[in-house]
Structure formats: C-alpha cells, structure tokens
Scaffold this motif. Structure first.
Motif, short mmCIF file in Angstrom:
data_model
loop_
_atom_site.label_atom_id
_atom_site.label_comp_id
_atom_site.label_asym_id
_atom_site.label_seq_id
_atom_site.Cartn_x
_atom_site.Cartn_y
_atom_site.Cartn_z
N THR A 24 0.84 -1.18 0.00
CA THR A 24 0.00 0.00 0.00
C THR A 24 0.88 1.23 0.00
O THR A 24 2.11 1.15 -0.06
CB THR A 24 -0.96 -0.01 1.21
OG1 THR A 24 -1.91 1.06 1.05
CG2 THR A 24 -0.19 0.17 2.51
N ILE A 25 0.26 2.40 0.05
CA ILE A 25 0.97 3.67 0.16
C ILE A 25 0.98 4.09 1.63
O ILE A 25 -0.05 3.96 2.32
CB ILE A 25 0.29 4.75 -0.70
CG1 ILE A 25 0.37 4.38 -2.18
CG2 ILE A 25 0.89 6.13 -0.45
CD1 ILE A 25 1.79 4.31 -2.74
N PRO A 26 2.10 4.56 2.16
CA PRO A 26 2.15 4.96 3.57
C PRO A 26 1.02 5.92 3.94
O PRO A 26 0.79 6.91 3.25
CB PRO A 26 3.52 5.63 3.69
CG PRO A 26 4.35 4.98 2.63
CD PRO A 26 3.41 4.72 1.49
N LEU A 27 0.31 5.60 5.02
CA LEU A 27 -0.76 6.44 5.56
C LEU A 27 -0.35 6.79 6.99
O LEU A 27 -0.50 5.99 7.91
CB LEU A 27 -2.09 5.68 5.52
CG LEU A 27 -3.32 6.41 6.06
CD1 LEU A 27 -3.60 7.68 5.27
CD2 LEU A 27 -4.54 5.49 6.07
N LEU A 28 0.19 8.01 7.15
CA LEU A 28 0.84 8.38 8.39
C LEU A 28 0.50 9.81 8.80
O LEU A 28 0.05 10.62 7.98
CB LEU A 28 2.37 8.27 8.24
CG LEU A 28 2.92 6.91 7.77
CD1 LEU A 28 4.37 7.08 7.34
CD2 LEU A 28 2.79 5.88 8.87
N GLU A 29 0.77 10.12 10.05
CA GLU A 29 0.61 11.50 10.53
C GLU A 29 1.80 12.36 10.14
O GLU A 29 1.67 13.57 9.96
CB GLU A 29 0.41 11.52 12.04
CG GLU A 29 -0.90 10.89 12.49
CD GLU A 29 -1.12 10.97 13.99
OE1 GLU A 29 -0.22 11.49 14.69
OE2 GLU A 29 -2.19 10.55 14.46
N GLU A 30 2.97 11.75 10.01
CA GLU A 30 4.18 12.45 9.62
C GLU A 30 4.79 11.77 8.40
O GLU A 30 4.57 10.58 8.16
CB GLU A 30 5.20 12.45 10.77
CG GLU A 30 4.72 13.15 12.03
CD GLU A 30 4.53 14.65 11.84
OE1 GLU A 30 5.21 15.21 10.95
OE2 GLU A 30 3.72 15.25 12.56
N PRO A 31 5.58 12.49 7.59
CA PRO A 31 6.20 11.88 6.41
C PRO A 31 7.05 10.67 6.78
O PRO A 31 7.65 10.63 7.87
CB PRO A 31 7.07 13.01 5.85
CG PRO A 31 6.45 14.26 6.37
CD PRO A 31 5.91 13.92 7.72
N PRO A 32 7.11 9.66 5.91
CA PRO A 32 7.88 8.46 6.21
C PRO A 32 9.39 8.64 6.10
O PRO A 32 10.14 7.76 6.49
CB PRO A 32 7.38 7.45 5.17
CG PRO A 32 6.93 8.30 4.02
CD PRO A 32 6.38 9.55 4.63
#
Length: 256
Positions: A24-32
């Motif tokens: 999947t594509i990263p789903l985060l509060e901050e950039p990976p």
C-alpha cells in the motif's frame, strides 16, 4: 491526522508492506522520510477524504523491513487501482515541478502560487501542468487486426499504431494521419473506445477502433520495426495489462 504520502526517488515509488503480504501507500501522521529544507511537498487531490501529499527524495530507501521501492509501472500490479492512478498523478506533478524551476520568458525563478500552478517571481508569468495528448488505434480488417512493433520498445512485443496529436488537429484526424504515416493504410469508421492517463512522464492516451479501407503495409522505418495483420489464434506477444493498448485488444478478443 493521517495522510497518504507518495514518495518518489527518480522513477521509483515508496511502497509500504502489509501484514498479508501485499502493498500500500504509507498512511501516516508524519512523512515516512526526512524532509529536507529544499523539498517541495506538494498537496494533491484527496482520496476518499484522506489528504494526499507527494515529494521526491534523493536516495532510495533500502534495508527497511517496512518499505520497498518499486517502479511506477510495476506498482500497477501491487497497488489497488485508485492508489496506482494517484501515484501516476503525483509522478506527473513532480516531473512538472522539476522541469519548471525557471521562467521561460525572463529566466527568473518560479514559485508555487496555488497547489497546481506557479508564478514567475519577476514578470508574473503563470504556468500550469500540461499534458501531451496521444492517440492509439486498433485497426480491423475482417477478423484480423494490425499490430506493430515500435523501434523504441524494450522487449519484443507488438502494440498498436499510436502517436501524438498535432496542433490544429482533431483526435480523429490524428488517428487517420498516424495510421497512414506509420503503416501506409487508410482507415475509416474511427470510433472512440476510452482514455487513460499515461504518466510516463505526462501523457493522456485516447483510444480508438477503426476499420481498414485500402493500402498495403509500408512501415515508417524511422519508428516502426515490424508490423502485420494478425488473427486471434496467431497473436504475437502483446502489451501488458496496464496499458490502454491491451484494453483495446482484450475487448476485441472478448468479442463473440
């Protein structure tokens, strides 16, 4: 708030591995990854209400059990369709950003003005992302179709007659011109099939079917290496599933 981060290193996209063995594509509060002071993080149209951001990194992410780098084309086979399509849009906008650093009129630096436009810091010229529109056509003659192998194909597969639309042309005129220029055949009954974003790097492919009228095959040697008429039972290697060329061929193959 979590956001989708589409992170590219050149032509490769950062994918996150999922527990079930998928991607999947990263789903985060901050950039990976670390954001450098010079990195332009672009805001993209949301997916189902979830914000989307994209940016480039200088070096690929390696030896990280959570992430994997993958070519954009190959990501078609690993991501769900909506994420692959959004990755294509992100890639196109990053390409546009990288190639519009300076004004084409006065040479001064350009800066982002809106989320999808830039303005010159000196003369005020405004620019927006542009698409290169191309047509592609499956030409029918009875139970045969015309397939060609372009010289720039990396592997030995056959595709369809295709080319860019020229200034002042309709799409249908471009189809007829490209068919004649590349193969020497005349066509009619040009009918729309569908369209497809083609982010390699910034295109829109518009697909058509058409019927053979006349002419022997005379290949445009500067662009076409091979070509001929093929039936369903003697097809050569054809394009991969992600392309509208394959969609046109599959629709023909599925006809009763």
């Amino acid at each position: 708030m979590k956001q989708h981060y589409f992170v590219f290193c050149k032509e490769e996209l950062l994918l996150e591995k999922t527990p079930d063995g998928g991607y999947t594509i990263p789903l985060l509060e901050e950039p990976p990854t670390e954001i450098k002071p010079w990195t332009n993080v672009m805001n993209i149209t949301p997916i189902d209400g979830i914000e989307v951001k994209t940016y480039r990194i200088d070096h690929p992410i390696c030896d990280n059990p959570r992430y994997e780098m993958c070519g954009l084309r190959q990501s078609y086979y690993k991501l769900e369709k909506s994420l692959y399509q959004k990755a294509g849009k992100c890639h196109e906008l990053l390409y546009w950003d990288a190639n519009t650093k300076f004004c084409g009129v006065c040479g001064a630096p350009m800066k982002m003005d809106t989320e999808i436009s830039k303005k010159c810091t000196e003369c005020g010229k405004e620019i927006w992302p542009q698409l290169a529109t191309a047509v592609i056509v499956l030409i029918h003659k009875g139970d045969e179709v015309l397939l060609v192998r372009a010289k720039n194909f990396r592997t030995d597969f056959y595709g369809l007659v295709a080319g860019f639309v020229e200034t002042g042309e309709t799409l249908e005129e471009a189809v007829a011109r490209e068919a004649f220029e590349e193969t020497g055949v005349k066509i009619n009954n040009i009918r729309y099939f569908g369209s497809q974003p083609w982010p390699y790097p910034c295109g829109l492919m518009v697909g058509f079917n058409a019927d053979y009228v006349s002419g022997d095959i005379h290949l445009q040697k500067s662009e076409i290496a091979k070509g001929g008429w093929f039936k369903r039972d003697n097809l050569p290697t054809i394009p991969e599933k992600l392309s509208i060329a394959r969609m046109l061929l599959d629709a023909w193959l599925d006809e009763k």
